[in-house]
Motif scaffolding. Structure first.
Motif, PDB file in Angstrom:
ATOM      1  N   ALA A 178      33.047  42.757  44.948  1.00 40.07           N
ATOM      2  CA  ALA A 178      33.592  41.359  44.287  1.00 40.07           C
ATOM      3  C   ALA A 178      34.604  41.709  44.045  1.00 40.07           C
ATOM      4  O   ALA A 178      35.600  42.449  43.530  1.00 40.07           O
ATOM      5  CB  ALA A 178      32.878  41.063  42.913  1.00 40.07           C
ATOM      6  N   PRO A 179      35.778  40.376  43.984  1.00 42.32           N
ATOM      7  CA  PRO A 179      37.399  40.121  44.250  1.00 42.32           C
ATOM      8  C   PRO A 179      37.580  40.804  42.362  1.00 42.32           C
ATOM      9  O   PRO A 179      36.912  40.129  41.649  1.00 42.32           O
ATOM     10  CB  PRO A 179      37.762  39.184  44.297  1.00 42.32           C
ATOM     11  CG  PRO A 179      36.935  37.730  43.995  1.00 42.32           C
ATOM     12  CD  PRO A 179      35.409  38.898  44.262  1.00 42.32           C
ATOM     13  N   LYS A 180      38.896  41.068  42.019  1.00 46.83           N
ATOM     14  CA  LYS A 180      38.798  41.620  40.829  1.00 46.83           C
ATOM     15  C   LYS A 180      40.038  40.329  40.244  1.00 46.83           C
ATOM     16  O   LYS A 180      40.597  39.138  41.108  1.00 46.83           O
ATOM     17  CB  LYS A 180      40.320  42.391  40.372  1.00 46.83           C
ATOM     18  CG  LYS A 180      40.759  43.284  39.717  1.00 46.83           C
ATOM     19  CD  LYS A 180      41.500  44.400  39.345  1.00 46.83           C
ATOM     20  CE  LYS A 180      41.806  45.036  38.067  1.00 46.83           C
ATOM     21  NZ  LYS A 180      42.562  46.059  38.531  1.00 46.83           N
ATOM     22  N   SER A 181      39.709  39.675  38.948  1.00 45.51           N
ATOM     23  CA  SER A 181      39.801  38.847  38.030  1.00 45.51           C
ATOM     24  C   SER A 181      40.563  38.378  36.951  1.00 45.51           C
ATOM     25  O   SER A 181      40.220  39.462  36.229  1.00 45.51           O
ATOM     26  CB  SER A 181      38.582  37.704  38.126  1.00 45.51           C
ATOM     27  OG  SER A 181      38.602  36.549  37.378  1.00 45.51           O
ATOM     28  N   VAL A 182      41.443  38.292  37.023  1.00 44.71           N
ATOM     29  CA  VAL A 182      42.446  38.290  36.046  1.00 44.71           C
ATOM     30  C   VAL A 182      42.602  36.455  35.474  1.00 44.71           C
ATOM     31  O   VAL A 182      43.388  35.310  36.548  1.00 44.71           O
ATOM     32  CB  VAL A 182      44.057  38.645  36.407  1.00 44.71           C
ATOM     33  CG1 VAL A 182      44.816  38.889  35.153  1.00 44.71           C
ATOM     34  CG2 VAL A 182      43.412  40.366  36.701  1.00 44.71           C
ATOM     35  N   TRP A 183      42.820  36.322  34.094  1.00 47.74           N
ATOM     36  CA  TRP A 183      43.369  34.954  33.689  1.00 47.74           C
ATOM     37  C   TRP A 183      44.624  35.424  32.913  1.00 47.74           C
ATOM     38  O   TRP A 183      44.907  35.676  32.479  1.00 47.74           O
ATOM     39  CB  TRP A 183      42.016  34.840  32.630  1.00 47.74           C
ATOM     40  CG  TRP A 183      40.572  34.394  33.189  1.00 47.74           C
ATOM     41  CD1 TRP A 183      40.261  34.892  33.392  1.00 47.74           C
ATOM     42  CD2 TRP A 183      40.453  33.053  33.418  1.00 47.74           C
ATOM     43  NE1 TRP A 183      38.345  34.422  33.305  1.00 47.74           N
ATOM     44  CE2 TRP A 183      39.144  32.626  33.205  1.00 47.74           C
ATOM     45  CE3 TRP A 183      40.647  31.436  33.527  1.00 47.74           C
ATOM     46  CZ2 TRP A 183      38.051  31.676  34.227  1.00 47.74           C
ATOM     47  CZ3 TRP A 183      40.381  31.022  33.940  1.00 47.74           C
ATOM     48  CH2 TRP A 183      38.759  30.923  34.104  1.00 47.74           C
ATOM     49  N   LEU A 184      45.705  34.248  33.612  1.00 52.39           N
ATOM     50  CA  LEU A 184      46.512  33.949  33.100  1.00 52.39           C
ATOM     51  C   LEU A 184      46.798  32.399  32.924  1.00 52.39           C
ATOM     52  O   LEU A 184      45.483  31.706  32.996  1.00 52.39           O
ATOM     53  CB  LEU A 184      46.842  34.613  33.971  1.00 52.39           C
ATOM     54  CG  LEU A 184      47.773  35.397  35.179  1.00 52.39           C
ATOM     55  CD1 LEU A 184      48.404  35.292  36.031  1.00 52.39           C
ATOM     56  CD2 LEU A 184      47.651  36.511  33.992  1.00 52.39           C
ATOM     57  N   THR A 185      47.876  32.301  31.823  1.00 52.19           N
ATOM     58  CA  THR A 185      48.235  31.381  31.279  1.00 52.19           C
ATOM     59  C   THR A 185      49.898  30.470  32.517  1.00 52.19           C
ATOM     60  O   THR A 185      50.827  31.413  32.514  1.00 52.19           O
ATOM     61  CB  THR A 185      48.556  31.392  29.871  1.00 52.19           C
ATOM     62  OG1 THR A 185      47.959  31.612  29.211  1.00 52.19           O
ATOM     63  CG2 THR A 185      49.205  29.847  29.302  1.00 52.19           C
ATOM     64  N   VAL A 186      49.594  28.877  32.534  1.00 52.27           N
ATOM     65  CA  VAL A 186      50.735  28.996  33.196  1.00 52.27           C
ATOM     66  C   VAL A 186      51.645  28.051  32.571  1.00 52.27           C
ATOM     67  O   VAL A 186      51.771  27.666  31.313  1.00 52.27           O
ATOM     68  CB  VAL A 186      50.128  27.858  34.250  1.00 52.27           C
ATOM     69  CG1 VAL A 186      51.856  27.166  34.382  1.00 52.27           C
ATOM     70  CG2 VAL A 186      49.258  27.471  35.132  1.00 52.27           C
ATOM     71  N   ALA A 187      53.333  29.351  32.456  1.00 52.43           N
ATOM     72  CA  ALA A 187      54.584  29.224  31.302  1.00 52.43           C
ATOM     73  C   ALA A 187      55.215  28.181  32.651  1.00 52.43           C
ATOM     74  O   ALA A 187      56.397  27.267  31.563  1.00 52.43           O
ATOM     75  CB  ALA A 187      55.346  30.669  31.299  1.00 52.43           C
ATOM     76  N   GLY A 188      55.325  28.038  33.539  1.00 51.97           N
ATOM     77  CA  GLY A 188      55.545  26.281  34.304  1.00 51.97           C
ATOM     78  C   GLY A 188      55.320  26.534  35.513  1.00 51.97           C
ATOM     79  O   GLY A 188      54.989  27.546  36.262  1.00 51.97           O
TER      80      GLY A 188
END
Length: 410
Positions: A178-188
């Motif tokens: 399974a792919p590795k999953s990372v949650w990120l917040t959009v800064a701009g």
């Protein structure tokens, strides 16, 4: 010399000249002027595209990079960066890690290339100029933030502050891992122009290295040079001397087609418009041949009054050169005026017909640039005057061979 010009001007303005000869003479002048104006305009537009490529696109994109062959990344990269900074032509060198990933928001997915960089290092200034200060500070102060191209933001309907899931391929013994999953917040959002906005993103170097499993902390090094056109030569020199096996690349491999297209169009413009000017100059031959046939009597009288062969040749060369000189001066003046104002004229035309000639979604600029170089004006005028002079030789020599006795007694 004054007499030669007076005779040439009188022959050119003679009332005995037929209407057809006058038409051919005017068409040659018009053709030379049109060729000069279009050549100056097109060369200025090509200069403008080259300037925008250098000042806009190459001011943001790295000019070259070295990517480690080993999966562990660049060994001892801080020492390597310090060593490479002694290169005189170098503007910056920074560590990076690149990852190909899938962004997912809801059911929407988008493939992007994420570049991990350290926002505190000098090379990050090229991206900082694409953002307002608040967006840059949000990105710089939080390692879990991501900057995305405008095209990616629009396709996934993202806004600053939204969270997006990043899916990364995971290598392992089981090819179905399974792919590795990372949650990120959009800064701009980043806006460079063209297709770049549709697949680029920036994350922190530490996050990228950790996510991609780069033990050394950096997968490669990015380079910027004072003169980007020297990048191929300098990258080969740096890469061959590097103490580790690396892949060498520069901007001409990834975006060099833009520069090559500009140079190709420039060469085609030179060739096509030089031929156009040459065709117009050949009308001078026709004009002078007809003028010689119409003025055989005047030529014979001049010879009986003591005019030499050389004088007759010079008179008719000057007569033909007047067409080329007038066309060159007027055409060059028109070309200069158009080159200086073509951007505003095209913008006015776009607003009038409500059609964008250059779309920012496709091209890296959304306007028609122009940069006038006086060297181009000088070369264009030299080509036109040289071809005009060559075109006068045959008719002038034919005029000098007129036999006075045969003409006056015939």
């Amino acid at each position: 010399m004054k007499l030669l010009w007076q005779l040439a001007w009188r022959f050119r303005r003679s009332k005995r000249q037929s209407g057809f000869t006058s038409f051919i003479s005017a068409s040659s002048t018009l053709g030379i002027g049109l060729g000069c104006a279009v050549m100056i305009l097109m060369l200025s537009v090509m200069n403008g595209f080259e300037r925008e490529l250098k000042d806009r696109l190459l001011a943001v994109l790295p000019h070259g990079d070295l990517m480690a062959v080993a999966p562990s990344g660049i060994e001892y990269w801080p020492e390597q960066v310090e060593r490479l900074q002694a290169i005189r032509e170098l503007d910056y060198v920074v560590p990076i890690t690149r990852m190909t990933a899938m962004l997912q928001k809801g059911r929407e997915m988008k493939a992007v290339e994420l570049t991990g960089l350290d926002p505190s290092l000098g090379g990050s200034h090229r991206y900082r100029q694409l953002l307002d200060e608040s967006q840059w500070q949000r990105f710089k102060g939080h390692p879990d933030r991501v900057l995305l191209g405008e095209g990616v933001m629009d396709e996934l309907k993202l806004n600053p502050g939204d969270k997006v899931q990043v899916l990364l391929p995971r290598l392992g013994e089981d090819k179905f891992s399974a792919p590795k999953s990372v949650w990120l917040t959009v800064a701009g959002s980043l806006h460079i122009g063209g297709e770049l906005d549709n697949h680029m993103g920036l994350v922190h170097l530490s996050l990228a290295a950790e996510t991609a499993g780069i033990d050394s902390g950096a997968q490669g090094l990015e380079f910027g040079f004072a003169d980007p056109y020297q990048a191929p030569r300098l990258m080969r020199r740096i890469g061959f001397d590097f103490p580790q096996h690396v892949y060498i690349s520069d901007w001409t491999r990834t975006h060099g087609h833009l520069y090559q297209d500009i140079q190709l169009v420039r060469m085609v413009v030179y060739l096509a418009l030089t031929l156009l000017i040459a065709v117009a100059c050949f009308n001078i031959v026709s004009t002078l041949v007809m003028a010689v046939n119409e003025k055989r009597g005047e030529i014979a009288m001049l010879k009986t009054m003591g005019a030499s062969h050389g004088m007759i040749i010079k008179v008719f060369m000057l007569q033909g050169l007047l067409n080329g000189l007038i066309g060159t001066l007027v055409g060059s003046a028109v070309g200069v005026l158009l080159a200086l104002n073509i951007s505003d004229l095209v913008l006015w035309l776009e607003n009038l017909i409500q059609v964008r000639l250059l779309s920012g979604d496709i091209y890296f600029i959304d306007f028609l640039p122009s940069q006038l170089k006086w060297d181009d004006v000088g070369i264009t005028m030299f080509i036109a005057l040289a071809l005009s002079t060559i075109a006068t030789l045959y008719p002038a020599i034919k005029a000098a061979r007129v036999a006075p006795a045969k003409v006056l007694t015939g």
